[in-house]
Design an enzyme around this catalytic site. Sequence first.
Site, PDB file in Angstrom:
ATOM      1  N   ASN A 228       8.752  -0.168  -6.956  1.00  0.00           N
ATOM      2  CA  ASN A 228       7.667   0.271  -6.375  1.00  0.00           C
ATOM      3  C   ASN A 228       8.061   1.530  -4.549  1.00  0.00           C
ATOM      4  OD1 ASN A 228       4.573   1.463  -5.812  1.00  0.00           O
ATOM      5  ND2 ASN A 228       5.386   0.407  -2.941  1.00  0.00           N
ATOM      6  N   GLU A 229       7.735   2.439  -5.005  1.00  0.00           N
ATOM      7  CA  GLU A 229       7.948   3.999  -3.435  1.00  0.00           C
ATOM      8  C   GLU A 229       9.557   2.865  -2.938  1.00  0.00           C
ATOM      9  OE1 GLU A 229       4.536   3.746  -0.410  1.00  0.00           O
ATOM     10  OE2 GLU A 229       3.935   4.124  -2.113  1.00  0.00           O
ATOM     11  N   GLU A 352      -0.791   5.713  -6.969  1.00  0.00           N
ATOM     12  CA  GLU A 352      -1.445   5.482  -6.306  1.00  0.00           C
ATOM     13  C   GLU A 352      -2.464   6.760  -5.475  1.00  0.00           C
ATOM     14  OE1 GLU A 352       0.513   3.284  -2.709  1.00  0.00           O
ATOM     15  OE2 GLU A 352       1.363   1.848  -4.216  1.00  0.00           O
TER      16      GLU A 352
HETATM   17  O1  AHR Z   1      -1.643   0.705  -0.931  1.00  0.00           O
HETATM   18  C1  AHR Z   1      -1.584   0.608  -0.167  1.00  0.00           C
HETATM   19  C2  AHR Z   1       0.342   1.181  -0.101  1.00  0.00           C
HETATM   20  O2  AHR Z   1       0.196   2.752  -0.010  1.00  0.00           O
HETATM   21  C3  AHR Z   1       0.663   0.277  -0.811  1.00  0.00           C
HETATM   22  O3  AHR Z   1       1.174  -0.611  -1.101  1.00  0.00           O
HETATM   23  C4  AHR Z   1       1.880   1.464  -0.879  1.00  0.00           C
HETATM   24  O4  AHR Z   1       2.731   1.340  -2.444  1.00  0.00           O
HETATM   25  C5  AHR Z   1       1.498   2.889  -0.612  1.00  0.00           C
HETATM   26  O5  AHR Z   1       2.283   3.475   0.663  1.00  0.00           O
END
Ligand code: AHR
Length: 548
Positions: A228-229, A352
Amino acid sequence: MREKLIFHEALSDNVFKQRLTQLMTKTLTARSLSLLLVFAFSTPILKTASAQTAETNKASLVIHSDQAGPTINRDIYGHFAEHLGRLIYEGLWVGEDSKIPNTRGLRNDVVGALKELHVPVLRWPGGCFSDEYHWKDGIGPRDKRPRRPNASWGGVDTNAFGTHEFMDLCELLGADAYINGNVGSGTPQEMMEWIEYMTSDSDSTLAQMRRQNGREKPWKVPFFAVGNETWGCGGEMRPEYYADEYRRYATFIKNYSGNRIQKLAVGSHDDYYEWTEVLMAQAGRFMNGLSLHYYTLPTSNWQKKGSATEFGEKEWYATLVRTLRIDEFIQKHSAIMDKYDPQKRVGLMVDEWGTWYDREPGRDMGALYQQNTLRDAVVAGINLNIFNKHADRVKMANIAQMVNVLQAMILTDKEKMVLTPTYYVFKMYKVHQDATLIPIDLSSPEYKMDQNSLPSLSASASRDKEGKLHVSIVNLDPNRPAEVSTTVSGSTVKNITGEILTASTMNAMNTFDNPSAIKPGTFSGYKLQGSQLTLNIPAKSVVVIELQ
Ligand code: AHR
């Protein structure tokens, strides 16, 4: 990176400034330009607001019901549940011994309300948390599970909610599981074993372990993400490095016992187009989906995002300006993907999205709890219309997040629960799930603020499997109703029904003391004379109609 900054508000000024400088230096190329543009654009907005007067806007809508676009993948109406704040613990999971009525530890009121949304897919366990999560911590007898610090969001995770509990939740909701794997602090072996544990029907040691832990048959896992990210909290990687890491990890995502996994790669955020370019060029052929993250902040300033509930028209306007930007981001990321994948085999997964406001006074720093108002409902309606429009490329979207965190469906306080305006938009819009997108031509007057303007309406149409036509329309203008002269080409409309979500104030919200302050009502603002349909859409409202 962004969320680290939020959490690190608790750190000393110096550490915080250092992190901020790193962020600014790191992103000065791709992101700062857009940020500057946004600021340039927003400057007049933040001056004294001079709104329009309350005349009716005249608009026209043509619904080409004799034409068919792509299928709107139901996963566009997906959700996200991270181990963060009071989402998992309290929001979903209360434990079997709780006084709050529950099914195997999952609270009945919340699960019951979520079922009404037809949640198609649920992403878990993070977010940033997924790159620190080790799945073996969350299986076996609960009293033996290790307690680990939640390094991203604070506090200690008891691991009471793990793989079995998540899969149980998915089964109760009828949702597909989307598991987010750990690249940042994990290994390909750990990822491979998790998939074997969940999906293998063999007599391997891990499949037997799953059986000993109470689950005989394997689960289906249709979606698995490699980190993730990874450009931020997931490892601060360069796109070239992650593209190689992705290829390596993805090799070990195996299909056991008839399970078919769609492999998802970490994609970009906002206008970070270079990331998409590199990932598609170097790893596109190994993936089924590439993510995109975009949060709506009223100010675009992560240090001062703006209040969830205390705002005036200039903040309303600024929030909608920034929400609409996702249309451009999707178009430009899609154009890059088109170069490498003209067949559109790889989905753009907006896993997201949603509003992100300042922490409420007195709330935990890392909990990201925020109230939800009519403005959030309008934001949700606009985003969902945009995702529908791009249904040829956008195959999934997951609002952040499901309960008690950011733009939530549901807020809880011990045994109490309230449904937010965003919840109701998802409930009204579920008619679009797996329906065929119907092309529309919408011509709407502008909603003006000082020297700037926005289209005052956003709309989307689809035809479901029973042949019913649904149209969702959002009136962004908080002052002026819209009279929409509507033509349905290719069909004769005989019957209209609909629902509307609106309120007298922009910040109308449901609270634990007044949980029904804002909820959908019957929409009666239509006039059908022969083939001429007129829709009267009140200011600041979200409407969904069914035409037969
Ligand atoms: O949704 C909150 C956070 O935002 C998540 O953990 C991350 O992936 C994003 O930066």
